[in-house]
Design a protein around this motif. Structure first.
Motif, PDB file in Angstrom:
ATOM      1  N   ARG A 159      -4.348  -7.786  -0.689  1.00  0.00           N
ATOM      2  CA  ARG A 159      -3.283  -7.381  -1.623  1.00  0.00           C
ATOM      3  C   ARG A 159      -2.174  -8.420  -1.729  1.00  0.00           C
ATOM      4  NH1 ARG A 159      -2.090  -4.658  -6.003  1.00  0.00           N
ATOM      5  NH2 ARG A 159      -0.310  -3.297  -5.838  1.00  0.00           N
ATOM      6  N   SER A 198      -9.613  -4.747  -5.956  1.00  0.00           N
ATOM      7  CA  SER A 198      -9.668  -3.485  -5.221  1.00  0.00           C
ATOM      8  C   SER A 198      -9.491  -3.626  -3.722  1.00  0.00           C
ATOM      9  CB  SER A 198     -11.012  -2.795  -5.502  1.00  0.00           C
ATOM     10  OG  SER A 198     -11.197  -2.609  -6.878  1.00  0.00           O
ATOM     11  N   ASP A 199      -9.615  -4.820  -3.199  1.00  0.00           N
ATOM     12  CA  ASP A 199      -9.580  -5.030  -1.748  1.00  0.00           C
ATOM     13  C   ASP A 199      -8.154  -4.976  -1.215  1.00  0.00           C
ATOM     14  OD1 ASP A 199      -9.956  -5.727   0.882  1.00  0.00           O
ATOM     15  OD2 ASP A 199     -11.005  -7.610   0.452  1.00  0.00           O
ATOM     16  N   PRO A 200      -7.798  -3.893  -0.502  1.00  0.00           N
ATOM     17  CA  PRO A 200      -6.430  -3.781  -0.001  1.00  0.00           C
ATOM     18  C   PRO A 200      -6.098  -4.840   1.054  1.00  0.00           C
ATOM     19  CG  PRO A 200      -7.763  -1.938   0.777  1.00  0.00           C
ATOM     20  CD  PRO A 200      -8.611  -2.725  -0.170  1.00  0.00           C
ATOM     21  N   ILE A 258      -4.562  -1.868 -10.567  1.00  0.00           N
ATOM     22  CA  ILE A 258      -4.168  -2.291  -9.218  1.00  0.00           C
ATOM     23  C   ILE A 258      -3.661  -3.732  -9.237  1.00  0.00           C
ATOM     24  CG2 ILE A 258      -5.032  -2.846  -6.903  1.00  0.00           C
ATOM     25  CD1 ILE A 258      -7.058  -0.484  -7.336  1.00  0.00           C
ATOM     26  N   GLN A 291     -10.709   1.428  -3.751  1.00  0.00           N
ATOM     27  CA  GLN A 291      -9.807   1.869  -4.813  1.00  0.00           C
ATOM     28  C   GLN A 291      -9.120   3.178  -4.449  1.00  0.00           C
ATOM     29  OE1 GLN A 291     -11.809   1.864  -8.619  1.00  0.00           O
ATOM     30  NE2 GLN A 291     -11.702  -0.357  -8.747  1.00  0.00           N
ATOM     31  N   LEU A 344       0.806  -1.206   0.000  1.00  0.00           N
ATOM     32  CA  LEU A 344       0.000   0.000   0.000  1.00  0.00           C
ATOM     33  C   LEU A 344       0.849   1.270   0.000  1.00  0.00           C
ATOM     34  CD1 LEU A 344      -2.967  -0.949   2.349  1.00  0.00           C
ATOM     35  CD2 LEU A 344      -2.929  -0.847  -0.135  1.00  0.00           C
ATOM     36  N   ARG A 385      -7.872   4.010  -1.769  1.00  0.00           N
ATOM     37  CA  ARG A 385      -6.685   3.744  -0.952  1.00  0.00           C
ATOM     38  C   ARG A 385      -5.439   3.529  -1.787  1.00  0.00           C
ATOM     39  NH1 ARG A 385      -7.104  -0.183   3.692  1.00  0.00           N
ATOM     40  NH2 ARG A 385      -5.080   0.729   4.054  1.00  0.00           N
ATOM     41  N   PHE A 386      -5.625   3.191  -3.079  1.00  0.00           N
ATOM     42  CA  PHE A 386      -4.490   2.961  -3.969  1.00  0.00           C
ATOM     43  C   PHE A 386      -4.146   4.192  -4.801  1.00  0.00           C
ATOM     44  CE2 PHE A 386      -6.115  -1.352  -3.344  1.00  0.00           C
ATOM     45  CZ  PHE A 386      -4.942  -2.038  -3.061  1.00  0.00           C
TER      46      PHE A 386
END
Length: 177
Positions: free
Chosen positions: A98, A93-95, A78, A166, A7, A168-169
């Motif tokens: 990741r 999209s789910d951090p 991503i 999203q 992240l 967050r990225f």
């Protein structure tokens, strides 16, 4: 990338918040109109409210499609993986996932209920149209509205959550003074 967490690396993404908020607003309007039309049906009113729903569905569909295109673009950037469906967009999209291999990531458990509620709404709408001058019309109108409310609530949640994940990225933007 070197020595930091995943992240810590920012990716230049499209801002899907505006189209997401617009889609959620239009979806909520369609659901509210569905409720109003059904209440009108219970009172023996005209079917002109159904026409209003059709008029609102078109812009809701267009804006939702525009949001989905942006969210899909972001998800591909991503995940560096081909993304075409809502479950794939969620996975990318789910951090929190990741560091998990893409094929092993889990999508939201709310995606299937949203899809089923939407399909049930469409089916009830078709039956409602076929049974227009019968006593069963109000039954299917009511069922359609219940499904529309469920589908709308789930769609709004999914749009909001994916847009938030999203973000967050995204590349941090300087605040303008």
């Amino acid at each position: 990338m070197f020595g930091g967490s995943a992240l810590d690396t920012y990716i230049d993404l499209r801002d899907v918040r505006v189209t997401g908020y617009a889609a959620m607003g239009l979806i909520a309007l369609v659901a509210a109109e569905s409720v109003w039309g059904t209440v009108n049906d219970w009172q023996g009113g005209s079917s002109s409210w159904s026409f209003l729903a059709i008029v609102l569905v078109l812009p809701a569909g267009v804006v939702s499609y525009l949001w989905f295109r942006g969210a899909t673009h972001n998800a591909e950037a991503i995940a560096l993986h081909g993304v075409r469906t809502v479950p794939q967009v969620w996975k990318a999209s789910d951090p929190a996932q990741r560091d998990v291999a893409f094929d092993q990531r889990a999508a939201s458990p709310l995606i299937k209920p949203w899809q089923y509620a939407f399909l049930a709404m469409v089916l009830c709408d078709v039956l409602e149209s076929l049974l227009l001058d019968t006593p069963l019309y109000v039954v299917f109108s009511t069922l359609s509205t219940a499904c529309a409310l469920g589908a709308a609530a789930l769609a709004c949640f999914l749009i909001f959550r994916i847009s938030l994940m999203q973000q967050r990225f995204a590349v941090p933007q300087r605040k303008r003074r």
